[in-house]
Design a protein around this motif. Structure first.
Motif, PDB file in Angstrom:
ATOM      1  N   SER A   7      -8.172  10.003  -5.320  1.00 43.49           N
ATOM      2  CA  SER A   7      -8.193   9.928  -3.856  1.00 43.49           C
ATOM      3  C   SER A   7      -8.167   8.487  -3.358  1.00 43.49           C
ATOM      4  O   SER A   7      -7.824   8.236  -2.210  1.00 43.49           O
ATOM      5  CB  SER A   7      -9.402  10.672  -3.288  1.00 43.49           C
ATOM      6  N   ALA A   8      -8.500   7.547  -4.215  1.00 44.52           N
ATOM      7  CA  ALA A   8      -8.500   6.132  -3.835  1.00 44.52           C
ATOM      8  C   ALA A   8      -7.092   5.541  -3.817  1.00 44.52           C
ATOM      9  O   ALA A   8      -6.746   4.774  -2.920  1.00 44.52           O
ATOM     10  CB  ALA A   8      -9.381   5.331  -4.791  1.00 44.52           C
ATOM     11  N   VAL A   9      -6.290   5.905  -4.791  1.00 49.68           N
ATOM     12  CA  VAL A   9      -4.951   5.304  -4.923  1.00 49.68           C
ATOM     13  C   VAL A   9      -4.086   5.516  -3.678  1.00 49.68           C
ATOM     14  O   VAL A   9      -3.418   4.571  -3.232  1.00 49.68           O
ATOM     15  CB  VAL A   9      -4.258   5.780  -6.218  1.00 49.68           C
ATOM     16  N   PRO A  10      -4.076   6.701  -3.068  1.00 52.82           N
ATOM     17  CA  PRO A  10      -3.252   6.846  -1.854  1.00 52.82           C
ATOM     18  C   PRO A  10      -3.654   5.897  -0.718  1.00 52.82           C
ATOM     19  O   PRO A  10      -2.795   5.451   0.042  1.00 52.82           O
ATOM     20  CB  PRO A  10      -3.442   8.308  -1.454  1.00 52.82           C
ATOM     21  N   VAL A  11      -4.934   5.597  -0.596  1.00 54.19           N
ATOM     22  CA  VAL A  11      -5.366   4.632   0.428  1.00 54.19           C
ATOM     23  C   VAL A  11      -4.802   3.258   0.090  1.00 54.19           C
ATOM     24  O   VAL A  11      -4.227   2.579   0.954  1.00 54.19           O
ATOM     25  CB  VAL A  11      -6.906   4.593   0.548  1.00 54.19           C
ATOM     26  N   LEU A  12      -4.951   2.865  -1.175  1.00 51.52           N
ATOM     27  CA  LEU A  12      -4.423   1.562  -1.600  1.00 51.52           C
ATOM     28  C   LEU A  12      -2.902   1.498  -1.428  1.00 51.52           C
ATOM     29  O   LEU A  12      -2.364   0.465  -1.026  1.00 51.52           O
ATOM     30  CB  LEU A  12      -4.796   1.299  -3.062  1.00 51.52           C
ATOM     31  N   ALA A  13      -2.235   2.591  -1.705  1.00 57.41           N
ATOM     32  CA  ALA A  13      -0.772   2.619  -1.602  1.00 57.41           C
ATOM     33  C   ALA A  13      -0.300   2.522  -0.154  1.00 57.41           C
ATOM     34  O   ALA A  13       0.782   1.993   0.117  1.00 57.41           O
ATOM     35  CB  ALA A  13      -0.227   3.896  -2.245  1.00 57.41           C
ATOM     36  N   ARG A  14      -1.089   3.006   0.788  1.00 56.26           N
ATOM     37  CA  ARG A  14      -0.691   3.014   2.200  1.00 56.26           C
ATOM     38  C   ARG A  14      -0.944   1.692   2.923  1.00 56.26           C
ATOM     39  O   ARG A  14      -0.322   1.405   3.948  1.00 56.26           O
ATOM     40  CB  ARG A  14      -1.420   4.132   2.939  1.00 56.26           C
ATOM     41  N   THR A  15      -1.846   0.906   2.421  1.00 56.65           N
ATOM     42  CA  THR A  15      -2.230  -0.314   3.138  1.00 56.65           C
ATOM     43  C   THR A  15      -1.040  -1.206   3.487  1.00 56.65           C
ATOM     44  O   THR A  15      -0.931  -1.644   4.637  1.00 56.65           O
ATOM     45  CB  THR A  15      -3.313  -1.092   2.365  1.00 56.65           C
ATOM     46  N   PRO A  16      -0.129  -1.514   2.561  1.00 54.07           N
ATOM     47  CA  PRO A  16       1.001  -2.373   2.956  1.00 54.07           C
ATOM     48  C   PRO A  16       1.836  -1.791   4.092  1.00 54.07           C
ATOM     49  O   PRO A  16       2.245  -2.521   4.999  1.00 54.07           O
ATOM     50  CB  PRO A  16       1.819  -2.501   1.665  1.00 54.07           C
TER      51      PRO A  16
END
Length: 177
Positions: A7-16
């Motif tokens: 669930s963490a990776v999608p947040v990191l992926a969306r930031t840019p």
């Protein structure tokens, strides 16, 4: 909420993409403001985020996996690159961050971390023992912190312009309020 890598990776992926949508093409004056003395501009925040991608999150994860708590992480220079990069065009900074984040997430996926890996401990130079899960959870919270900071920096530009509505707009009030 406990840390969950899936669930963490999608947040990191969306930031840019969130940053690109928020900042790309805006008038340069939006990028020069800050929240006051000893605070960062949007450009400086983007430089900081990119530096973290290159020298903090994945390098420290690898450090934990390689050395555990036997060797502390190298210190992280929070303002590295400010002098050299703070005047670059905003789109260049956004692209540098997006490229660095892609590399980080590809590397993270290649590590194929297990629950046992996430429980591994490393040694932070200031905090002492930390787990890999705590480190990666901090990466997500760090993104959210800087997204919030960027919004505050932008809102601060209208601190005076909103007049009496400032009483209802916490985001435009100085940090000490």
């Amino acid at each position: 909420m406990n840390f969950d890598l899936d669930s963490a990776v999608p947040v990191l992926a969306r930031t840019p993409a969130v940053l690109r949508e928020l900042l790309s093409g805006l008038h340069h004056e939006w990028m020069r403001g800050s929240e006051g003395p000893d605070t960062w501009t949007i450009r400086e925040i983007l430089v900081h985020l990119t530096n973290g991608e290159q020298t903090d999150w994945i390098p420290r994860a690898r450090h934990i996996l390689a050395f555990g708590a036997d060797s502390p992480f190298p210190p992280f220079d929070r303002t590295a690159g400010f002098a050299e990069r703070r005047e670059l065009p905003i789109d260049t900074l956004l692209e540098d961050f997006a490229d660095s984040r892609r590399v980080s997430l590809d590397t993270l996926a290649a590590l194929e971390l297990t629950a046992k890996d996430l429980a591994r401990e490393g040694r932070h130079p200031e905090f002492g023992r930390v787990t890999l899960a705590e480190h990666l959870a901090t990466w997500v919270a760090h993104d959210l912190t800087h997204l919030s900071q960027i919004v505050r920096v932008m809102a601060a530009q209208y601190r005076d312009a909103v007049g009496p509505w400032a009483a209802y707009l916490r985001v435009v009030r100085p940090l000490s309020s």
